[in-house]
Structures are given as structure tokens and as C-alpha cells.
Scaffold this motif. Structure first.
Motif, mmCIF file in Angstrom:
data_model
loop_
_atom_site.group_PDB
_atom_site.id
_atom_site.type_symbol
_atom_site.label_atom_id
_atom_site.label_comp_id
_atom_site.label_asym_id
_atom_site.label_seq_id
_atom_site.Cartn_x
_atom_site.Cartn_y
_atom_site.Cartn_z
ATOM 1 N N GLY A 1 51.723 50.088 18.738
ATOM 2 C CA GLY A 1 52.340 51.363 18.359
ATOM 3 C C GLY A 1 53.165 51.898 19.500
ATOM 4 N N THR A 2 53.965 52.913 19.216
ATOM 5 C CA THR A 2 54.746 53.568 20.269
ATOM 6 C C THR A 2 54.746 55.065 20.020
ATOM 7 O OG1 THR A 2 56.188 51.635 20.430
ATOM 8 C CG2 THR A 2 57.000 53.663 21.418
ATOM 9 N N ARG A 3 54.399 55.830 21.062
ATOM 10 C CA ARG A 3 54.558 57.287 20.946
ATOM 11 C C ARG A 3 55.953 57.650 21.416
ATOM 12 N NH1 ARG A 3 50.426 62.239 22.248
ATOM 13 N NH2 ARG A 3 49.840 61.693 20.123
ATOM 14 N N LEU A 4 56.669 58.396 20.598
ATOM 15 C CA LEU A 4 58.011 58.854 20.968
ATOM 16 C C LEU A 4 58.064 60.366 20.966
ATOM 17 C CD1 LEU A 4 60.324 56.528 18.793
ATOM 18 C CD2 LEU A 4 59.791 56.288 21.238
ATOM 19 N N SER A 5 58.880 60.912 21.854
ATOM 20 C CA SER A 5 59.283 62.303 21.718
ATOM 21 C C SER A 5 60.474 62.243 20.772
ATOM 22 C CB SER A 5 59.663 62.901 23.063
ATOM 23 O OG SER A 5 58.494 63.270 23.767
ATOM 24 N N CYS A 6 60.253 62.624 19.520
ATOM 25 C CA CYS A 6 61.256 62.385 18.478
ATOM 26 C C CYS A 6 62.498 63.237 18.678
ATOM 27 C CB CYS A 6 60.646 62.626 17.105
ATOM 28 S SG CYS A 6 59.309 61.467 16.780
ATOM 29 N N THR A 7 62.353 64.347 19.388
ATOM 30 C CA THR A 7 63.508 65.128 19.825
ATOM 31 C C THR A 7 63.178 65.678 21.205
ATOM 32 O OG1 THR A 7 64.863 67.097 19.451
ATOM 33 C CG2 THR A 7 62.646 67.172 18.578
ATOM 34 N N ASP A 8 64.238 65.915 22.004
ATOM 35 C CA ASP A 8 64.030 66.550 23.313
ATOM 36 C C ASP A 8 64.092 68.069 23.196
ATOM 37 O OD1 ASP A 8 63.712 64.153 24.680
ATOM 38 O OD2 ASP A 8 65.827 63.990 25.248
ATOM 39 N N TRP A 9 64.423 68.580 22.025
ATOM 40 C CA TRP A 9 64.553 70.037 21.801
ATOM 41 C C TRP A 9 65.521 70.654 22.811
ATOM 42 C CZ3 TRP A 9 62.601 71.243 17.288
ATOM 43 C CH2 TRP A 9 61.349 70.755 16.870
ATOM 44 N N ALA A 10 66.565 69.930 23.189
ATOM 45 C CA ALA A 10 67.492 70.461 24.198
ATOM 46 C C ALA A 10 68.875 69.875 23.974
ATOM 47 C CB ALA A 10 66.999 70.121 25.603
ATOM 48 N N GLU A 11 69.874 70.694 24.231
ATOM 49 C CA GLU A 11 71.284 70.303 24.166
ATOM 50 C C GLU A 11 71.519 69.017 24.975
ATOM 51 O OE1 GLU A 11 73.195 72.460 22.413
ATOM 52 O OE2 GLU A 11 74.900 71.095 22.653
ATOM 53 N N GLY A 12 72.144 68.039 24.367
ATOM 54 C CA GLY A 12 72.474 66.806 25.090
ATOM 55 C C GLY A 12 71.327 65.813 25.176
ATOM 56 N N GLY A 13 70.155 66.177 24.617
ATOM 57 C CA GLY A 13 68.997 65.291 24.666
ATOM 58 C C GLY A 13 68.864 64.455 23.401
ATOM 59 N N LEU A 14 67.779 63.709 23.322
ATOM 60 C CA LEU A 14 67.521 62.870 22.145
ATOM 61 C C LEU A 14 67.322 63.749 20.915
ATOM 62 C CD1 LEU A 14 64.869 60.373 23.593
ATOM 63 C CD2 LEU A 14 67.229 59.806 22.963
ATOM 64 N N THR A 15 67.794 63.243 19.776
ATOM 65 C CA THR A 15 67.603 63.935 18.491
ATOM 66 C C THR A 15 66.779 63.028 17.576
ATOM 67 O OG1 THR A 15 69.531 62.931 17.474
ATOM 68 C CG2 THR A 15 69.897 64.990 18.715
ATOM 69 N N ILE A 16 66.344 63.593 16.468
ATOM 70 C CA ILE A 16 65.571 62.794 15.501
ATOM 71 C C ILE A 16 66.430 61.648 14.937
ATOM 72 C CG2 ILE A 16 65.969 64.576 13.722
ATOM 73 C CD1 ILE A 16 62.954 62.157 13.882
ATOM 74 N N ALA A 17 67.745 61.862 14.852
ATOM 75 C CA ALA A 17 68.605 60.759 14.364
ATOM 76 C C ALA A 17 68.538 59.587 15.354
ATOM 77 C CB ALA A 17 70.041 61.252 14.195
ATOM 78 N N ASP A 18 68.564 59.911 16.661
ATOM 79 C CA ASP A 18 68.491 58.853 17.688
ATOM 80 C C ASP A 18 67.154 58.113 17.604
ATOM 81 O OD1 ASP A 18 70.882 59.879 18.744
ATOM 82 O OD2 ASP A 18 69.826 61.172 20.183
ATOM 83 N N THR A 19 66.069 58.882 17.519
ATOM 84 C CA THR A 19 64.751 58.229 17.585
ATOM 85 C C THR A 19 64.408 57.527 16.262
ATOM 86 O OG1 THR A 19 63.704 60.374 17.168
ATOM 87 C CG2 THR A 19 63.821 59.636 19.463
#
Ligand SMILES: Cc1cc2nc3c(=O)[nH]c(=O)nc-3n(C[C@H](O)[C@H](O)[C@H](O)COP(=O)(O)O)c2cc1C
Length: 368
Positions: A229-247
Motif C-alpha cells: 500500500g501507499t499513504r499519500l497526501s492527496c492534496t497539499d492544501w496549498a497554492e502550487g502544491g499537489l492536488t487530488i488530480a495529481d495524486t
């Protein structure tokens, strides 16, 4: 008795979990030189007796400088395997499946334990040099991390693979890669912490490279029945960070590398994040990744009530529900939830007398 979704078994590869309730990985800061102690046996053992389907042992570091604190659990040495064996055997005897989260704390390493202030440890105070994809500290008051060279990145990858192989020797059935919460693998994924201009930084393909290559090598090197399995931060909740679309795209690629589930958390790569904390606030990520990447997911975060957890599985928002703080309050959360929902609780025979008045009390089922 009608089936209660939270308490229906789930099969991951050849491993059948007795129910969909998982104990989320939780650092205990109670290891010595990375060695698990009796605390872990009692802590994880109680939660196995408490009826969880899956227990994921805390963030366990693949290198000594990858520990958040000197009390963090480790798997960088063959000698770490022996005390872990006792824990995995006991948890399995109680009918739960046992997993381990393997990790490297990256720029968030070298801290004191939370109950000792959770502050940065300077080298003179027993602290050590921290490493990251780029020399950017998490907080301005922290020293800039050492920027990993390409050779060092490859060594980190090898350390994850070696850690996974030791985990198998120790009897773990599930290996979870910690790709979340601003630790090293997440630091590579996120454009907020990764400013490299080699093949591990810049484009999405480059930022995702390290995690994907670790998943690929581990899958190739561990037996087929080991669940990954892999735990991901599905969004960084910040401008310019990872989004749910990315993850979501990342999850689809992890699936191709043989990862079996995504544990859907969020945040903690930047102190500037604006996080809308609230009951079940990360559940939509588990649903989106499950629907769009076609991979099993675990929902986690502010899930505390039996009905809330059951609804998540019943509505197809996630395949499993991982619970952290509520499990610290009540090791028997799964047994109590089963009783509340009208499912058959898996009560240890030693404790049946405590439930005699309960019409559901049954001798326990065979161990997984
Ligand atoms: C004491 C404690 C230790 C934690 N350690 C870890 C850890 O080792 N790895 C991890 O991915 N998350 C860790 N977390 C986060 C939890 O796994 C979980 O994602 C978070 O607490 C949200 O779930 P909850 O609302 O059910 O507590 C920790 C949380 C707590 C309270």
C-alpha cells in the motif's frame, strides 16, 4: 443477521481481512536505537485483541537519519527483525492482519519527542543532519536540509527496498510506503518542497520517479502474497502544491507498479496549508482515487463513529476505514462498533465473560 458493510471481510491479494477497520499507523516514540519494545507488543497486541481487521505499525524508518525522533522505530538493520517477529506473531494469533509503514522523515527529522516539546534537536543536543530533495527547511527556524545527491537518492531507494525485505522476514503481511505528511517521499512528490533540476525534480514524471521506482523494486523483490500500500497526501492544501488530480494520476501509476491500495491522507508538506479539518474531511479523496484510478482505498481522518465508518464503506467511498486517535482512546473500538452496528463482534475468548449479556457474544473465529 444482515451483513454490515464495515464488518464484511475484504481480500487483498491472498490476504483476507476479517473486517474493513484498520488501525492507522501511529508513531509511539518508544523504540530504542530503532528496536521495537514491549510497548509495541502491548499497544499493537491490544488493538489486535480489540478486533481490528488490519493493524499498520507506525512509521518505521529505513535509515537512522530518517527518524523524526531518536525514539522512532527502525528497520535499517537486520537485527531489528527479531523483536518485530514476536509482535507480528501475536497480532496474527489474535485474528488481525499486520502491516508496517516504512518511511524516511527527510527534512522533518532530528526532533525531540512530542512530549519533550517536539522541537528541533541541534547537533550538540543529540540531533543530526537532515536531508531532503532541496535545501529548503520546513520552517524558517530550521536549518536548511542537505540536498541529496543523485547517488544518495539511489541509496534511499535501496534502503526502502532492504527495509521492505526485512519487514517480510519479520512476518508483516502488508507493507505501506509513507508517501505523505511532508516526509521524504512526499517531499520529492510535491513542487513545494522539490526544486531539483535533475531527473528527480521539475516535471511530474520526475517528481513521481522516486516513489514509483521504490514501489516497482519492492514489488519485484517481495513474495507475491505481500500486500503493498501507499499513504499519500492527496492534496497539499496549498497554492502550487499537489492536488487530488495529481495524486489520482499518481495512484493509477502506483497501481501499475503493483501497489494494492492507497491510504488517503492529506497535507503537512507546508506549514502554510489551509486545511478544512472536520469529520471525514479526507473521505472524498478516497472516493475519487477509488473511482478514477480503479484501486482500493482506505479513508482516514476524523472518522470516530461506528455509523460514520460503516456509511463510508456502504456508500462505496472507500474499501477500508483507518482509525487513529479514536483507537488510542479505545483499543476495543472495532468490537464496540460491531455491537453498535449489529454485526458479530470478534471477542477474544478470554474476554467473553465481559460480554455474556450480549446476544452477539460468540467464540472467536479462526485466526487469519
Ligand atoms: C500519536 C499519533 C502518531 C501518528 N503517527 C503517524 C505515523 O507514524 N504515520 C502516519 O502516516 N500517520 C501518523 N499519524 C496520523 C494518523 O495515522 C492519522 O492519519 C491521523 O491521526 C488522522 O486520523 P484520526 O483523525 O483518526 O486521528 C499519527 C497520529 C497520531 C495521533
Amino acid at each position: 443477521m444482515t451483513a454490515v458493510p464495515l464488518f464484511t471481510p475484504i481480500k487483498l491479494r491472498d490476504l483476507t481481512l476479517r473486517n474493513r477497520v484498520g488501525v492507522s499507523p501511529m508513531c509511539q516514540y518508544s523504540s530504542k536505537d530503532g528496536f521495537a519494545t514491549d510497548w509495541h507488543l502491548v499497544h499493537l497486541g491490544s488493538r489486535a485483541a480489540g478486533g481490528a481487521g488490519l493493524i499498520i505499525m507506525e512509521m518505521t524508518d529505513v535509515a537512522p537519519d530518517g527518524r523524526i525522533t531518536e525514539g522512532c522505530n527502525g528497520i535499517w538493520d537486520d537485527a531489528h527483525v527479531e523483536p518485530l517477529k514476536r509482535i507480528t506473531a501475536f497480532v496474527k494469533e489474535q485474528g488481525a492482519a499486520i502491516g508496517i509503514q516504512i518511511a524516511h522523515a527527510g527534512r522533518k527529522a532530528s526532533m525531540s519527542r512530542p512530549w519533550e516539546g517536539g522541537k528541533r534537536l541541534l547537533p550538540g543536543e543529540g540531533g543530526w543532519t537532515v536531508s531532503a530533495p532541496s535545501p529548503i527547511p520546513f520552517l524558517p527556524e530550521h536549518a536548511p536540509p542537505h540536498e541529496l545527491s543523485k547517488d544518495e537518492v539511489l541509496r534511499v531507494k535501496d534502503a526502502f527496498v532492504a527495509g521492505a525485505k526485512r519487514a517480510v522476514k519479520a512476518g508483516f503481511q502488508v507493507i505501506e510506503l509513507h508517501g505523505a505528511h511532508g516526509y521524504l517521499l512526499h517531499e520529492f512528490l510535491s513542487p513545494l518542497s522539490n526544486k531539483r533540476n535533475d531527473e528527480y525534480g521539475g516535471s511530474e514524471e520526475n517528481r513521481f520517479r522516486l516513489l514509483l521506482s521504490i514501489a516497482r523494486e519492492i514489488r519485484a523483490d517481495v513474495p507475491k502474497d505481500i500486500v503493498l500500500g501507499t499513504r499519500l497526501s492527496c492534496t497539499d492544501w496549498a497554492e502550487g502544491g499537489l492536488t487530488i488530480a495529481d495524486t489520482t494520476r499518481l495512484s493509477a501509476q502506483l497501481k501499475k507498479e503493483g501497489v494494492d491500495f492507497i491510504d488517503c491522507s492529506s497535507g503537512f508538506v507546508t506549514a502554510d496549508a489551509k486545511v478544512p479539518f472536520g469529520p471525514g474531511f479526507q473521505v472524498p479523496f478516497a472516493k475519487e482515487i477509488r473511482d478514477k484510478a480503479g484501486i482500493a482505498t482506505a479513508a482516514v481522518g476524523m472518522i470516530t463513529e461506528a455509523r460514520q465508518a460503516n456509511d463510508i464503506v456502504a456508500k462505496g467511498e472507500a474499501d477500508m476505514v483507518f482509525i487513529a486517535r479514536a483507537m488510542l482512546r479505545d483499543a476495543y473500538w472495532p468490537i464496540h462498533a460491531a455491537i453498535e452496528l449489529g454485526a458479530e463482534p470478534d471477542i477474544p475468548p478470554q474476554y467473553l465473560r465481559g460480554y455474556e449479556a450480549n446476544k452477539f457474544a460468540q467464540p472467536r473465529k479462526k485466526a487469519v
